[in-house]
Design an enzyme around this catalytic site. Structure first.
Site, PDB file in Angstrom:
ATOM      1  NE  ARG A  87     -41.552  14.808   5.082  1.00 19.10           N
ATOM      2  CZ  ARG A  87     -41.663  13.521   5.403  1.00 19.10           C
ATOM      3  NH1 ARG A  87     -42.025  12.639   4.500  1.00 19.10           N
ATOM      4  NH2 ARG A  87     -41.401  13.109   6.625  1.00 19.10           N
TER       5      ARG A  87
ATOM      6  NE  ARG B 138     -36.146  13.823   0.097  1.00 19.96           N
ATOM      7  CZ  ARG B 138     -35.738  12.783   0.818  1.00 19.96           C
ATOM      8  NH1 ARG B 138     -34.546  12.247   0.598  1.00 19.96           N
ATOM      9  NH2 ARG B 138     -36.517  12.270   1.750  1.00 19.96           N
TER      10      ARG B 138
ATOM     11  NE  ARG C 158     -31.067  18.550  -0.577  1.00 19.05           N
ATOM     12  CZ  ARG C 158     -29.779  18.260  -0.456  1.00 19.05           C
ATOM     13  NH1 ARG C 158     -28.965  18.439  -1.482  1.00 19.05           N
ATOM     14  NH2 ARG C 158     -29.288  17.804   0.686  1.00 19.05           N
TER      15      ARG C 158
ATOM     16  CG  ASP D  59     -35.837  20.038   9.273  1.00 21.72           C
ATOM     17  OD1 ASP D  59     -35.576  19.733  10.459  1.00 21.72           O
ATOM     18  OD2 ASP D  59     -36.049  19.197   8.387  1.00 21.72           O
TER      19      ASP D  59
ATOM     20  CE1 TYR E  28     -35.377  13.167  13.865  1.00 22.15           C
ATOM     21  CE2 TYR E  28     -37.323  14.205  14.813  1.00 22.15           C
ATOM     22  CZ  TYR E  28     -36.730  13.427  13.831  1.00 22.15           C
ATOM     23  OH  TYR E  28     -37.498  12.903  12.815  1.00 22.15           O
TER      24      TYR E  28
END
Length: 353
Positions: free
Chosen positions: A27, A31, A40, A77, A153
């Site tokens: 990552r 963020r 973003r 992703d 998921y």
């Protein structure tokens, strides 16, 4: 494609001699970087970032402009694959990824088909765009989720604390879970091969939830499908090997078994001693890891000390790619990430003389 200017990461994955221990961070484009948050906002949404090759290229390169990292990783992703299977991925604010349709009844599972690659063309376009933009600076890593992690998921409909629905299926109707895993494994194999064809120079399989399984279930429902994927991957392009990394979070007890499925490198989370792990796997594979991401909340001095401890535990010789034991926190100070990269590069040289 342009000649690689820094292939330290690729050589370490293949246990070839290097001058220092290479580092990248899971990552690393994300963020914790203010420039990522700005991009973003321009993109309008997380999927707006993922589905735009231009934006994906921009955010992939952002950490490389800050830190002398030894690899770039495609910005995307893991859930793009089930989304392409028609499950309707969306991101609820503050809740993470969700699916409009789940795989809980037999009819939906029987109707499941391999993900059509044309629905994932934006990913392959991003890979090609990033390779051009990198211009040989460092290698580019492609990736996918493992079949079991994706199935979690797909069955739960989002994240889960206990995986109640997927484990109920595993124990009550294992044949249904195997069908999901088989189709997903075929999808992931094709997906990673398309990334490699588009320019990815190494690939990683993220088995984020494999560690939630029992000993027997891990081998049957996670490891076997990752082995199947690895057997189907393109392993050489233009005379150069395309290394494969497998990372099971919580998989430290299965290291020897994971090392035997054909990958070039096994990723470690922070709960496993890397020196003991090296002794257990021998010369079979390289190791990647395994700095606790939350150690970045310490001081620069403590970050350097912890990096030094991990490097010393691994010891002399190649075959170590330094990384975090999981993704970097969105709350991490970018300056602390920079301190880690600098410390690893400086402190590791003594182990490669």
């Amino acid at each position: 494609m342009t000649q690689l200017k820094n292939d330290t990461f690729l050589r370490a994955l293949l246990k070839q001699p290097v001058d220092y221990t290479p580092i990248w961070m899971m990552r690393q484009a994300g963020r914790y970087l203010p420039e990522y948050r700005a991009t973003r906002a321009k993109a309008g949404s997380f999927m707006g970032l993922c589905t735009s090759p231009d934006y994906a290229t921009e955010v992939t390169l952002q950490p490389l402009e800050r830190f002398p990292l030894d690899a770039a990783i495609l910005f995307s992703d893991i859930l793009t694959v089930p989304d392409a299977m028609g499950l309707g991925l969306y991101f609820a604010e503050g809740e993470g990824p969700k699916f409009e349709r789940t795989l809980r009844d037999e009819a939906a599972i029987q109707a499941l088909e391999v993900a059509p690659l044309e629905k994932l063309q934006y990913v392959f376009d991003a890979v090609s765009s990033i390779r051009r933009a990198l211009d040989g600076r460092v290698p580019l890593i492609g990736f996918s989720g493992s079949p079991f992690t994706l199935a979690c998921y797909m069955i739960e409909g989002g994240g889960s604390a206990d995986f109640r629905h997927v484990k109920a299926m595993l124990y009550a109707r294992p044949e249904l879970l195997h069908r999901i895993l088989q189709i997903t494994a075929q999808s992931v194999t094709a997906y990673l091969n398309a990334q490699i064809a588009a320019g990815a120079q190494a690939v990683q399989i993220f088995d984020t939830w494999g560690g939630a399984l029992s000993h027997a279930a891990y081998k049957e429902f996670s490891l076997a499908y990752m082995q199947q994927i690895i057997a189907g991957l393109t392993r050489e392009v233009d005379g150069r090997r395309v290394p494969v990394i497998v990372f099971t979070k919580g998989g430290g007890q299965w290291l020897e078994t994971i090392a035997g499925i054909g990958a070039d490198c096994v990723g470690l989370d922070w709960t496993t001693d890397i020196g003991l792990a090296r002794a257990r796997v021998g010369e079979q594979v390289a190791l990647q890891g395994n700095f606790d991401p939350n150690a970045l909340f310490g001081s620069p001095a403590s970050i350097e000390a912890e990096a030094g401890r991990i490097l010393a535990a691994y010891g002399h010789g190649s075959g170590h790619v330094f990384n975090l034991g999981h993704g970097i926190s969105q709350f991490a100070d970018p300056a602390h990430a920079g301190a880690l990269v600098e410390a690893v590069h400086r402190l590791s040289r003594q182990y490669h003389q």
